[in-house]
Design a protein around this motif. Structure first.
Motif, mmCIF file in Angstrom:
data_model
loop_
_atom_site.group_PDB
_atom_site.id
_atom_site.type_symbol
_atom_site.label_atom_id
_atom_site.label_comp_id
_atom_site.label_asym_id
_atom_site.label_seq_id
_atom_site.Cartn_x
_atom_site.Cartn_y
_atom_site.Cartn_z
ATOM 1 N N ARG A 185 6.082 -7.133 2.389
ATOM 2 C CA ARG A 185 4.916 -6.239 1.712
ATOM 3 C C ARG A 185 4.891 -4.839 2.852
ATOM 4 N NH1 ARG A 185 5.571 -9.110 -1.240
ATOM 5 N NH2 ARG A 185 4.833 -11.202 -1.414
ATOM 6 N N VAL A 186 3.293 -3.858 2.229
ATOM 7 C CA VAL A 186 3.336 -3.030 3.310
ATOM 8 C C VAL A 186 3.030 -3.006 4.849
ATOM 9 C CG1 VAL A 186 1.802 -0.401 2.990
ATOM 10 C CG2 VAL A 186 3.411 -1.035 1.012
ATOM 11 N N PRO A 187 3.043 -2.566 5.409
ATOM 12 C CA PRO A 187 2.492 -3.391 7.209
ATOM 13 C C PRO A 187 0.561 -3.209 6.810
ATOM 14 C CG PRO A 187 4.118 -1.431 7.354
ATOM 15 C CD PRO A 187 4.165 -1.954 5.886
ATOM 16 N N ASP A 188 0.099 -3.863 6.849
ATOM 17 C CA ASP A 188 -1.429 -3.182 7.776
ATOM 18 C C ASP A 188 -1.409 -2.845 9.291
ATOM 19 O OD1 ASP A 188 -3.705 -2.897 8.134
ATOM 20 O OD2 ASP A 188 -4.762 -5.411 7.814
ATOM 21 N N GLY A 190 -3.522 -1.385 11.052
ATOM 22 C CA GLY A 190 -4.877 -1.375 11.497
ATOM 23 C C GLY A 190 -4.879 -2.835 12.305
ATOM 24 N N ASP A 191 -3.882 -4.393 11.683
ATOM 25 C CA ASP A 191 -3.877 -5.641 12.683
ATOM 26 C C ASP A 191 -3.037 -5.193 13.708
ATOM 27 O OD1 ASP A 191 -1.911 -7.586 13.058
ATOM 28 O OD2 ASP A 191 -3.314 -8.697 11.374
ATOM 29 N N ALA A 192 -3.590 -5.566 15.097
ATOM 30 C CA ALA A 192 -3.278 -5.393 16.372
ATOM 31 C C ALA A 192 -1.619 -6.062 16.338
ATOM 32 C CB ALA A 192 -3.826 -5.867 17.687
ATOM 33 N N ALA A 193 -1.679 -7.222 15.163
ATOM 34 C CA ALA A 193 -0.077 -8.224 15.903
ATOM 35 C C ALA A 193 1.008 -7.171 14.442
ATOM 36 C CB ALA A 193 -0.281 -9.403 15.505
ATOM 37 N N VAL A 194 0.846 -7.238 13.554
ATOM 38 C CA VAL A 194 1.153 -6.206 13.077
ATOM 39 C C VAL A 194 1.529 -4.932 13.294
ATOM 40 C CG1 VAL A 194 1.612 -4.994 10.872
ATOM 41 C CG2 VAL A 194 0.279 -7.411 10.828
ATOM 42 N N ARG A 195 1.055 -4.116 13.936
ATOM 43 C CA ARG A 195 1.155 -2.521 14.443
ATOM 44 C C ARG A 195 2.506 -2.735 15.996
ATOM 45 N NH1 ARG A 195 -1.745 1.685 15.622
ATOM 46 N NH2 ARG A 195 -1.484 3.490 17.331
ATOM 47 N N ALA A 196 2.037 -4.378 16.727
ATOM 48 C CA ALA A 196 2.823 -4.566 17.575
ATOM 49 C C ALA A 196 3.768 -4.340 17.448
ATOM 50 C CB ALA A 196 2.380 -5.547 18.697
ATOM 51 N N SER A 211 4.374 2.284 -3.508
ATOM 52 C CA SER A 211 4.499 1.054 -2.156
ATOM 53 C C SER A 211 5.914 1.751 -1.034
ATOM 54 C CB SER A 211 5.258 -0.222 -2.517
ATOM 55 O OG SER A 211 4.535 -1.273 -3.484
ATOM 56 N N ALA A 212 6.445 2.095 -1.163
ATOM 57 C CA ALA A 212 7.153 2.616 -0.208
ATOM 58 C C ALA A 212 7.245 3.831 -0.025
ATOM 59 C CB ALA A 212 8.971 3.682 -1.220
ATOM 60 N N PHE A 213 6.154 4.398 -0.577
ATOM 61 C CA PHE A 213 5.535 6.054 0.406
ATOM 62 C C PHE A 213 5.058 5.929 0.674
ATOM 63 C CE2 PHE A 213 5.754 8.671 -4.175
ATOM 64 C CZ PHE A 213 7.651 8.356 -4.277
ATOM 65 N N THR A 214 3.664 5.164 0.886
ATOM 66 C CA THR A 214 2.715 3.794 1.533
ATOM 67 C C THR A 214 3.274 3.979 2.643
ATOM 68 O OG1 THR A 214 1.829 3.273 -0.713
ATOM 69 C CG2 THR A 214 0.773 2.289 1.439
ATOM 70 N N ALA A 215 3.990 3.303 2.674
ATOM 71 C CA ALA A 215 5.140 2.967 4.416
ATOM 72 C C ALA A 215 5.269 3.689 4.837
ATOM 73 C CB ALA A 215 5.701 1.287 3.642
ATOM 74 N N LEU A 216 5.872 4.561 4.121
ATOM 75 C CA LEU A 216 6.667 5.634 4.912
ATOM 76 C C LEU A 216 5.156 6.644 5.684
ATOM 77 C CD1 LEU A 216 8.683 6.873 2.522
ATOM 78 C CD2 LEU A 216 9.793 6.041 4.865
ATOM 79 N N ALA A 217 4.195 6.869 4.354
ATOM 80 C CA ALA A 217 2.709 7.550 5.584
ATOM 81 C C ALA A 217 2.582 6.739 6.545
ATOM 82 C CB ALA A 217 1.727 7.482 4.481
ATOM 83 N N TYR A 218 2.502 5.316 6.531
ATOM 84 C CA TYR A 218 1.593 4.214 7.570
ATOM 85 C C TYR A 218 2.726 4.974 8.936
ATOM 86 C CZ TYR A 218 -1.567 1.780 4.367
ATOM 87 O OH TYR A 218 -2.673 2.060 3.485
ATOM 88 N N ALA A 448 4.728 -3.202 -2.718
ATOM 89 C CA ALA A 448 4.424 -4.183 -1.666
ATOM 90 C C ALA A 448 3.068 -4.732 -1.991
ATOM 91 C CB ALA A 448 4.492 -3.209 -0.537
ATOM 92 N N PRO A 449 3.088 -5.663 -2.618
ATOM 93 C CA PRO A 449 2.069 -5.023 -3.143
ATOM 94 C C PRO A 449 0.610 -4.680 -2.418
ATOM 95 C CG PRO A 449 3.032 -6.950 -2.541
ATOM 96 C CD PRO A 449 3.517 -6.436 -2.532
ATOM 97 N N ALA A 450 0.417 -4.673 -1.587
ATOM 98 C CA ALA A 450 -0.300 -3.821 -0.947
ATOM 99 C C ALA A 450 0.290 -2.863 -1.124
ATOM 100 C CB ALA A 450 -0.205 -4.301 0.380
#
Length: 455
Positions: A185-188, A190-196, A211-218, A448-450
């Protein structure tokens, strides 16, 4: 007491997502009884899973007109048609209110485990078409029930079955044992645990879609704030003019901008690309990091995490006793597949389609929404709404309305048949302008679904 005739039975709709709820609204408008079965605890459960991702399509293109008519008497206010909702916005401001209006016709915590003709397995011909459907369900508490239906509309999507890492469509060697370091999934962030989880780490991103574009941008945004953060983009093909999508020529501007953000991430050095890389295995080195190995023996430098965004595929297991006509490549309805097949569909828009393209050898059963596209990577919410408008008209006996086209789709501004995408040296198509792969709505987050954001 006499048993109800088939036409007095409900039409079962599997899934309370955008297209499933639209199907229910259209059924109610035609005086038919819908029964929506949703495995999750709320409307748009899959959409909520990528709540942090923004759709490619604006509000004007992700609400169904018939559903809006159902909502209007409740005082519901349609959001600004030019604004782009996130998954959370879509679920909270449209899908849940719509489900609430539908009331008891929507059942949550209800998983469909099987669909069949009453008293007939898939082998039996005798009297088959005259029999209603039996829909086997499992409730959240484990109890099992059976529902009788006049027709079945499967709008369950593909979210639950993401594609694996392996280039051959199967899990790469070691993929399952490294599961704790792999996400689909594309990571969120904004979630502290995911960010870490990703901050200061090297992360491989496998996939070439939105979805890959989104993940790369994030991850590029994270790299600007957290030293040591870097993305390794794994591509089966080489980088060409169409690698980043339609850019400024994409008629879905938000999607075009997303591709440009991914390009900027690579050019700024926040991401590096490994091209022509077909993943065969994932191994651990002495430090516990992951090493991706290609079919040609190439080994990449170790990474800490892997995000696999290789698309989705339909779960057909609960339809095993139904006679489906599916394309051998895409697992999409046979008549629809040629219109969406990325091996041959290079340029031009997928035109709106309905009951004729979605019909199966088994009468009165339909796959709609993302599930109707099988493994094809692109889908628009508008396309799904047109599908169910046509199908519900057919179920109601209004063949003229069922066969009438009531939708105009935008061109996507992305060119190039995916049949060439696995060739590292493939060049973009030189034929015609416009483009292929219609945007995704349910694919929206797909990949990534999201992530895909697409809708």
């Amino acid at each position: 007491m006499n048993a109800p005739t088939t036409d007095q039975l409900p039409v079962v709709v599997v899934g309370a997502g955008p297209v499933g709820l639209a199907a229910a609204a259209h059924l109610m408008e035609r005086g038919l009884e819908p029964l929506v079965l949703e495995s999750g605890p709320s409307a748009g459960t899959a959409v909520r899973a990528w709540s942090h991702v923004r759709l490619f399509s604006p509000w004007a293109e992700v609400t169904d007109p018939t559903a809006e008519k159902l909502l209007a008497p409740t005082g519901w206010n349609r959001p600004d048609g030019a604004a782009y909702p996130t998954g959370a916005d879509w679920a909270e401001q449209y899908l849940q209110p719509l489900a609430d209006v539908l009331g008891d016709t929507v059942r949550y915590g209800t998983t469909v485990t099987g669909v069949a003709r009453a008293g007939r397995d898939r082998i039996v011909d005798s009297g088959r078409d005259e029999q209603p459907f039996t829909v086997h369900i499992q409730l959240a508490d484990g109890r099992e029930e059976r529902i009788t239906a006049r027709a079945v509309i499967d709008a369950s999507g593909t979210w639950s079955t993401p594609g694996p890492m392996g280039a051959d469509g199967l899990p790469a060697l070691g993929e399952k044992t490294a599961a704790e370091c792999i996400s689909y999934r594309v990571p969120d962030l904004g979630d502290a645990a995911v960010r870490a989880r990703y901050a200061g780490k090297r992360t491989a991103v496998i996939g070439s879609g939105a979805s890959a574009f989104t993940a790369l941008a994030y991850l590029a945004d994270l790299a600007k704030e957290e030293d040591g953060t870097h993305a390794v983009w794994i591509l089966r093909r080489g980088i060409s003019a169409n690698t980043y999508g339609g850019g400024e020529t994409d008629q879905l501007p938000a999607r075009g901008a997303l591709g440009l953000r991914a390009k900027a991430a690579v050019e700024a050095g926040h991401a590096s690309a490994a091209t022509g890389f077909r993943t065969q295995a994932v191994e651990r080195d002495a430090d516990g990091q992951l090493v991706l190995v290609a079919e040609d023996g190439r080994r990449l430098d170790p990474v800490d995490e892997v995000i696999v965004l290789t698309g989705f595929r339909p779960d057909l297991s609960f339809l095993s006793e139904i006679r489906l006509g599916l394309d051998e490549r895409l697992q999409a309805p046979t008549a629809l597949a040629p219109l969406i097949d990325p091996n041959v569909h290079s340029c031009g828009t997928v035109y709106p389609h309905g009951v004729n393209e979605l019909a199966h050898p088994e009468q009165d059963v339909y796959l709609v929404g993302m599930k109707s596209y099988g493994r094809a990577p692109t889908f628009l919410a508008m396309t799904g709404y047109e599908q169910v408008r046509s199908i519900t008209a057919a179920i109601a006996g209004d063949r003229e309305a069922a066969e009438r086209v009531e939708l105009t789709l935008p061109e996507t501004g992305v060119c190039g048949g995916a049949g060439l995408f696995d060739d590292p040296d493939a060049a973009p198509s030189s034929q015609g302008g416009g483009c292929c792969a219609a945007p995704a709505t349910l694919q929206i987050g797909i990949g990534a679904p999201a992530a895909s954001g697409g809708c």
